[in-house]
Motif scaffolding. Structure first.
Motif, mmCIF file in Angstrom:
data_model
loop_
_atom_site.group_PDB
_atom_site.id
_atom_site.type_symbol
_atom_site.label_atom_id
_atom_site.label_comp_id
_atom_site.label_asym_id
_atom_site.label_seq_id
_atom_site.Cartn_x
_atom_site.Cartn_y
_atom_site.Cartn_z
ATOM 1 N N GLU A 125 69.324 -41.655 50.144
ATOM 2 C CA GLU A 125 68.016 -41.869 50.771
ATOM 3 C C GLU A 125 67.284 -43.059 50.148
ATOM 4 O O GLU A 125 67.371 -43.250 48.928
ATOM 5 C CB GLU A 125 67.160 -40.614 50.606
ATOM 6 N N PRO A 126 66.580 -43.850 50.945
ATOM 7 C CA PRO A 126 65.850 -44.979 50.351
ATOM 8 C C PRO A 126 64.641 -44.474 49.583
ATOM 9 O O PRO A 126 64.024 -43.476 49.951
ATOM 10 C CB PRO A 126 65.420 -45.792 51.568
ATOM 11 N N LYS A 127 64.311 -45.160 48.507
ATOM 12 C CA LYS A 127 63.105 -44.805 47.740
ATOM 13 C C LYS A 127 62.128 -45.970 47.842
ATOM 14 O O LYS A 127 62.529 -47.124 47.739
ATOM 15 C CB LYS A 127 63.472 -44.555 46.278
ATOM 16 N N PHE A 128 60.876 -45.630 48.074
ATOM 17 C CA PHE A 128 59.874 -46.678 48.221
ATOM 18 C C PHE A 128 58.925 -46.668 47.025
ATOM 19 O O PHE A 128 58.590 -45.612 46.501
ATOM 20 C CB PHE A 128 59.065 -46.448 49.502
ATOM 21 N N ASP A 129 58.484 -47.864 46.629
ATOM 22 C CA ASP A 129 57.434 -47.902 45.613
ATOM 23 C C ASP A 129 56.076 -47.882 46.317
ATOM 24 O O ASP A 129 56.006 -47.731 47.535
ATOM 25 C CB ASP A 129 57.611 -49.120 44.689
ATOM 26 N N LYS A 130 54.996 -48.035 45.555
ATOM 27 C CA LYS A 130 53.666 -47.863 46.148
ATOM 28 C C LYS A 130 53.356 -48.915 47.203
ATOM 29 O O LYS A 130 52.577 -48.690 48.119
ATOM 30 C CB LYS A 130 52.612 -47.891 45.045
ATOM 31 N N ALA A 131 53.969 -50.089 47.075
ATOM 32 C CA ALA A 131 53.679 -51.171 48.016
ATOM 33 C C ALA A 131 54.549 -51.058 49.272
ATOM 34 O O ALA A 131 54.451 -51.889 50.178
ATOM 35 C CB ALA A 131 53.927 -52.501 47.337
ATOM 36 N N GLY A 132 55.403 -50.037 49.338
ATOM 37 C CA GLY A 132 56.250 -49.863 50.522
ATOM 38 C C GLY A 132 57.544 -50.628 50.445
ATOM 39 O O GLY A 132 58.302 -50.657 51.411
ATOM 40 N N ALA A 133 57.820 -51.249 49.284
ATOM 41 C CA ALA A 133 59.091 -51.969 49.145
ATOM 42 C C ALA A 133 60.173 -50.997 48.676
ATOM 43 O O ALA A 133 59.886 -50.002 48.017
ATOM 44 C CB ALA A 133 58.937 -53.096 48.141
ATOM 45 N N VAL A 134 61.402 -51.296 49.050
ATOM 46 C CA VAL A 134 62.499 -50.391 48.727
ATOM 47 C C VAL A 134 62.928 -50.595 47.284
ATOM 48 O O VAL A 134 63.107 -51.715 46.833
ATOM 49 C CB VAL A 134 63.699 -50.640 49.654
ATOM 50 N N THR A 135 63.084 -49.491 46.568
ATOM 51 C CA THR A 135 63.637 -49.563 45.223
ATOM 52 C C THR A 135 64.914 -48.731 45.207
ATOM 53 O O THR A 135 65.135 -47.920 46.076
ATOM 54 C CB THR A 135 62.668 -48.983 44.186
ATOM 55 N N GLY A 136 65.718 -48.947 44.223
ATOM 56 C CA GLY A 136 66.938 -48.145 44.114
ATOM 57 C C GLY A 136 68.109 -48.789 44.819
ATOM 58 O O GLY A 136 68.140 -50.000 45.027
ATOM 59 N N SER A 137 69.058 -47.938 45.234
ATOM 60 C CA SER A 137 70.340 -48.478 45.670
ATOM 61 C C SER A 137 70.405 -48.757 47.164
ATOM 62 O O SER A 137 71.462 -49.011 47.689
ATOM 63 C CB SER A 137 71.452 -47.511 45.292
ATOM 64 N N MET A 138 69.279 -48.632 47.881
ATOM 65 C CA MET A 138 69.318 -48.917 49.317
ATOM 66 C C MET A 138 69.530 -50.414 49.507
ATOM 67 O O MET A 138 68.839 -51.239 48.944
ATOM 68 C CB MET A 138 67.989 -48.482 49.938
ATOM 69 N N GLY A 139 70.475 -50.764 50.259
ATOM 70 C CA GLY A 139 70.763 -52.172 50.497
ATOM 71 C C GLY A 139 71.881 -52.265 51.506
ATOM 72 O O GLY A 139 72.132 -51.296 52.211
ATOM 73 N N PRO A 140 72.547 -53.390 51.565
ATOM 74 C CA PRO A 140 73.671 -53.460 52.482
ATOM 75 C C PRO A 140 74.734 -52.441 52.089
ATOM 76 O O PRO A 140 74.870 -52.103 50.915
ATOM 77 C CB PRO A 140 74.183 -54.885 52.321
ATOM 78 N N LEU A 141 75.456 -51.942 53.054
ATOM 79 C CA LEU A 141 76.438 -50.899 52.771
ATOM 80 C C LEU A 141 77.605 -51.442 51.972
ATOM 81 O O LEU A 141 77.928 -52.617 52.057
ATOM 82 C CB LEU A 141 76.977 -50.330 54.088
ATOM 83 N N ALA A 142 78.234 -50.555 51.221
ATOM 84 C CA ALA A 142 79.405 -50.958 50.450
ATOM 85 C C ALA A 142 80.563 -51.264 51.385
ATOM 86 O O ALA A 142 80.610 -50.773 52.508
ATOM 87 C CB ALA A 142 79.790 -49.832 49.508
ATOM 88 N N MET A 143 81.474 -52.093 50.900
ATOM 89 C CA MET A 143 82.639 -52.432 51.712
ATOM 90 C C MET A 143 83.491 -51.195 51.922
ATOM 91 O O MET A 143 83.639 -50.389 51.007
ATOM 92 C CB MET A 143 83.468 -53.486 50.991
ATOM 93 N N ALA A 144 84.076 -51.069 53.100
ATOM 94 C CA ALA A 144 84.996 -49.963 53.341
ATOM 95 C C ALA A 144 86.342 -50.329 52.752
ATOM 96 O O ALA A 144 86.860 -51.413 53.023
ATOM 97 C CB ALA A 144 85.115 -49.706 54.829
ATOM 98 N N ARG A 145 86.875 -49.447 51.898
ATOM 99 C CA ARG A 145 88.185 -49.725 51.302
ATOM 100 C C ARG A 145 89.204 -48.820 51.950
ATOM 101 O O ARG A 145 89.128 -47.609 51.845
ATOM 102 C CB ARG A 145 88.131 -49.478 49.794
ATOM 103 N N THR A 146 90.121 -49.429 52.693
ATOM 104 C CA THR A 146 91.117 -48.630 53.402
ATOM 105 C C THR A 146 92.379 -48.460 52.576
ATOM 106 O O THR A 146 93.270 -47.728 52.960
ATOM 107 C CB THR A 146 91.464 -49.278 54.750
ATOM 108 N N SER A 147 92.489 -49.164 51.467
ATOM 109 C CA SER A 147 93.658 -49.019 50.619
ATOM 110 C C SER A 147 93.203 -49.098 49.173
ATOM 111 O O SER A 147 92.216 -49.765 48.853
ATOM 112 C CB SER A 147 94.653 -50.142 50.932
ATOM 113 N N ALA A 148 93.928 -48.396 48.303
ATOM 114 C CA ALA A 148 93.538 -48.384 46.895
ATOM 115 C C ALA A 148 93.711 -49.756 46.261
ATOM 116 O O ALA A 148 93.105 -50.059 45.227
ATOM 117 C CB ALA A 148 94.369 -47.351 46.149
#
Lengths: 141, 134
Positions: free
Chosen positions: B45-68
Motif C-alpha cells: 500500500e502507498p504511504k503518504f506524508d503530510k503534504a500528500g507526497a508518496v513515501t516508502g516503496s511505492m513506485g514503478p513496479l519491479a521487473m517480472a522475472r520469468t527465469s531464475a
C-alpha cells in the motif's frame, strides 16, 4: 507511467485469458462426459481415453502481465474399466469389453470447479468495469 | 501552480493509480487460480506524508522475472507483497490462490477506488465553489 490509460484494459485482458482457459477446460470435460460410454470400434481394441487439461502461466509481452493459457491436453494413463459383455461387438476373445477411464463424478466436480473459476474471472471484469465507470463519473462534476 | 499540483489531488491520483495496478495484480491471481505452482501476489500500500507526497516503496513496479537466471534491478525494493496466509491452503499442485480471499480483495479494491474518485470529484467541486461557480 506510459500506459496509465490502458491499465484497466490490462486487468480485463488478463481476466479474459482466464475465461478462455476455463472455457477450454469445460470443453475438454464435456468431451470426457460425452464419451463416458464410448467403446472401441474393433473387437478387443482400446476405447476413448480420458483427457486432462493443463494450465500454464505465460508472460504476455504486449500486456506485460502473467496471463493464463490452456496448455497441452494430456491423456489420462489410468486403467480402463472392464466389463464382461460377450454379446458386445467390442468384446475381446474372452468376452470382456474395455470402457473409457472416465468417472462421471470426477468430471462433474471438475466442472463445478471450472465454473467457479469462470465466475470469479467474470466478477473481475464487472468490478473493473465499475471502476472505469467511476473514473468517467469524475468528468460529470 | 496547476490544479494537478494540489497535494490532495495528487495524493488521490496516486491512490487511484495504485488501485488500478492492484486490480491488475488481483486479476492475475484469479486468472491463474488453476495454474500449478502459482503463488498469489498483492501490492504494497502507498504511504503518504503530510503534504500528500508518496513515501516508502511505492513506485514503478519491479521487473517480472520469468527465469531464475534473469538479473534483477540492483538495490530496488520490490513493491509486491507476498501473501502471508498463503501457506495454509496450498493445493497439491503448488497453487496457493484462494478465490474467496481474492474476491474479497477485489471488492475492497473497488470500494476504495470508488471512495477515492468520490473524494476527487468533491475536491474539484470545492475548487469550483472557491471560484464562485459551484
Amino acid at each position: 507511467m506510459a500506459n496509465d490509460s490502458s491499465d484497466f484494459g490490462r486487468s480485463m485482458a488478463i481476466a479474459t485469458s482466464g475465461l478462455r482457459a476455463q472455457a477450454g477446460r469445460i470443453r475438454v470435460i464435456s468431451e470426457n462426459i460425452a464419451n463416458a460410454e464410448s467403446t472401441a470400434q474393433s473387437a478387443g481394441g482400446d476405447p476413448y481415453r480420458r483427457k486432462v487439461p493443463t494450465f500454464s502461466s505465460a508472460l504476455d509481452r504486449t500486456l506485460d502481465a502473467q496471463v493464463v493459457t490452456l496448455g497441452k491436453i494430456k491423456p489420462d494413463q489410468s486403467n480402463f474399466r472392464v466389463k464382461y459383455e460377450p454379446n458386445n461387438p467390442a468384446a475381446d476373445a474372452s468376452g470382456n469389453v474395455k470402457y473409457p477411464n472416465v468417472n462421471s463424478m470426477v468430471e462433474m466436480t471438475d466442472m463445478r470447479d471450472a465454473q467457479r473459476s469462470y465466475e470469479a474471472n467474470l466478477n473481475i471484469i464487472s468490478a473493473t468495469r465499475r471502476m472505469i465507470q467511476r473514473t468517467l463519473d469524475i468528468l460529470k462534476t | 501552480m496547476s490544479i494537478n499540483d494540489l497535494p490532495v489531488l495528487s495524493a488521490l491520483r496516486t491512490k487511484m493509480q495504485w488501485h488500478q495496478e492492484r486490480q491488475r495484480v488481483l486479476s492475475e491471481n484469479v486468472s491463474n487460480s488453476d495454474t500449478p505452482r502459482f503463488r498469489p501476489r498483492d501490492l504494497v500500500e502507498p504511504k503518504f506524508d503530510k503534504a500528500g507526497a508518496v513515501t516508502g516503496s511505492m513506485g514503478p513496479l519491479a521487473m517480472a522475472r520469468t527465469s531464475a537466471s534473469h538479473m534483477g534491478p540492483s538495490g530496488a525494493q520490490s513493491s509486491f507483497d507476498q501473501n502471508k496466509n498463503a501457506g495454509f491452503e496450498t493445493r497439491p499442485a503448488g497453487n496457493a490462490v484462494n478465490l474467496e480471499e481474492e474476491m474479497m480483495k477485489v471488492a475492497a479494491n473497488q470500494m476504495d477506488y470508488a471512495a477515492a474518485t468520490s473524494l476527487y470529484s468533491k475536491s474539484l467541486h470545492l475548487l469550483k465553489t472557491a471560484l464562485g461557480k459551484g
